[in-house]
Design a protein around this motif. Sequence first.
Motif, PDB file in Angstrom:
ATOM      1  N   LEU A   1      -2.441  -2.308   2.180  1.00 27.78           N
ATOM      2  CA  LEU A   1      -3.271  -2.236   0.969  1.00 27.78           C
ATOM      3  C   LEU A   1      -4.611  -1.589   1.303  1.00 27.78           C
ATOM      4  O   LEU A   1      -5.096  -0.703   0.598  1.00 27.78           O
ATOM      5  CB  LEU A   1      -3.469  -3.638   0.397  1.00 27.78           C
TER       6      LEU A   1
ATOM      7  N   GLY B   1       0.809  -1.216   0.000  1.00 25.81           N
ATOM      8  CA  GLY B   1       0.000   0.000   0.000  1.00 25.81           C
ATOM      9  C   GLY B   1       0.841   1.263   0.000  1.00 25.81           C
ATOM     10  O   GLY B   1       0.347   2.333   0.335  1.00 25.81           O
TER      11      GLY B   1
ATOM     12  N   TRP C   1      -3.677   0.500  -6.039  1.00 23.77           N
ATOM     13  CA  TRP C   1      -2.858  -0.641  -5.608  1.00 23.77           C
ATOM     14  C   TRP C   1      -1.858  -1.094  -6.660  1.00 23.77           C
ATOM     15  O   TRP C   1      -0.807  -1.624  -6.353  1.00 23.77           O
ATOM     16  CB  TRP C   1      -3.728  -1.803  -5.142  1.00 23.77           C
TER      17      TRP C   1
END
Lengths: 247, 318
Positions: free
Chosen positions: B117, B58, B241
Amino acid sequence: MAKVLLSAKGIKIRFGGVVAADGIDLDVLQGENLAIIGPNGAGKTTFLNISTGYLRPQAGSITFLGQEITAQLPRTITKLGIARAFQIPQLFLDHTVMENMLIAAASRLGSPSGYTALSALPELPEMERLLDLVGVKLYASRKARELPEGQRKLVDIALALALKPRLLLMDEPTSGVASAEKLEIMDILTSALAKENVTSVFVEHDMDMVERYAHRVAVWNVGKIQKVGTPAEVLADPKVREQVIGI
Amino acid sequence: MSGRIKPVTTIALIFFLVSAVGPLLVSSWATLFALILAKGIVVLGIILLLQAGQVSFGHAMFFATGAYTAAFWGKYVGGGDIVLFIALGGITSAVFGLIVGLFVVRYREIFFGMLNLAFSMVLWSLLEKMFHYTNGADGIRVPRPALLGLSFTPETFQYVILYVSLLIAVVAFYGVQRYLDSPLGHMLRAIKSNETRLEYLGTSARRVLLIGYVISAFLGGIGGTLVAIIQQIATPEFGFWTKSGEFVFIAILGGSAHAFGAFAGAAMFECVRFYAAAHLADTWQLILGVVLIVIILYAPNGLIALRQRYGQAKQGGH
């Protein structure tokens, strides 16, 4: 009467149906080497785990130099002066032996630097001395991964000594070591402890080692302390001989 | 120890020299190298966390934070200066990194990766949905800033931002190297090899990881600010992402055993994209995929390991 360093009172813990500590009362005196013996599953390692904060007892309390340490974090207890050596050596395998030691030294000093090199720590000569004391200075620049088991055990103990502890708890310091080497390791170990003024508690299965190196022995059986005394007294006790030693 | 990393450091110096001189000869390289350096700075942060055995899926959130800091300044305050943008981008990301870090450093491995993430996707959604403030998917244009009060033509500016990126990259590279060799850096690696022992030495592994995480977020923010200035835009894609994946990809491509892996990987990645996109249009991802497969099969420790392997072969004769 020697000073009480560590004092356990009424320690109880059970895992499901297994009682690993059922009212443990024990005082560890300053300057002694106290051996813990007992059959497998008697709760010996559990006691070390509770004393170092890895496990929280369901009842009872532990004090170290009069200070309550029950259910403190391992790192807090370490900072107070209790170090631990493991049955299976716990090293940073990708680091050299000296780097392992210096990480320990940096931990003890606190607030580690993010800029000055680890190898520039002023503790380096002191770490060299400790490695020499336990007889593994030869391996200082080798990766911990490359060392044989017996040497790893000694490095594991040197790591604990690098913390300048008052008390060292050791879980079977000679297990996994060839019997010919046991005496040598214990000789090195006990003289290092005496020299550094470190009190020790060690779990041991080998009665020869207990007889030779312990000042006092505590016999564990099904979560209770069956007997505490000098090695001669304990090893002469017919009940201990039958139930623990198996003769 | 220092003898082992020297060959890579030499290559790093050569790389930085080429970044400085090459674009003077080929002007299209100015933007290419600026991008390589900016992304390399972000990937330095990924490599820091990889030392502790943790992969952040992330990290684009910090990249986007840096980019949008510059964009918001341009949109709501107006004007702006490269130095101001970079300082603000870095600080905002570091503060954001501290907040996110307090949560994620409690977890390890897949949980660490996924929680990162999740945080990044929250940020992405906010950037995408709060249209009124962010222009949604269109993003915000970042007008060409000044440097210490001096304005530049577009032709000169591409060199200005290149040399700013180079300066920051060199400082960041040196700083990360020092950090990895310091007690804190070694403790970061100790988390990977034996966290229990680290705790039993009296050190909080979470704290060690948090410090690494904040530095890593700081680097991500600076890289993001630079890219937003280079490309003159910040879009939600910066925090998506796939962008996080790209940074991890570059780190694996370059190799995480040495700070230079970040720049080696970024150079390979951006060059393949630059040239393959020019000649093969939409197949550049395919080429990168093949490159990654080859790397994983033949140099699992990344591009920098090739140099180390070659060095060993020369010495040991095997």
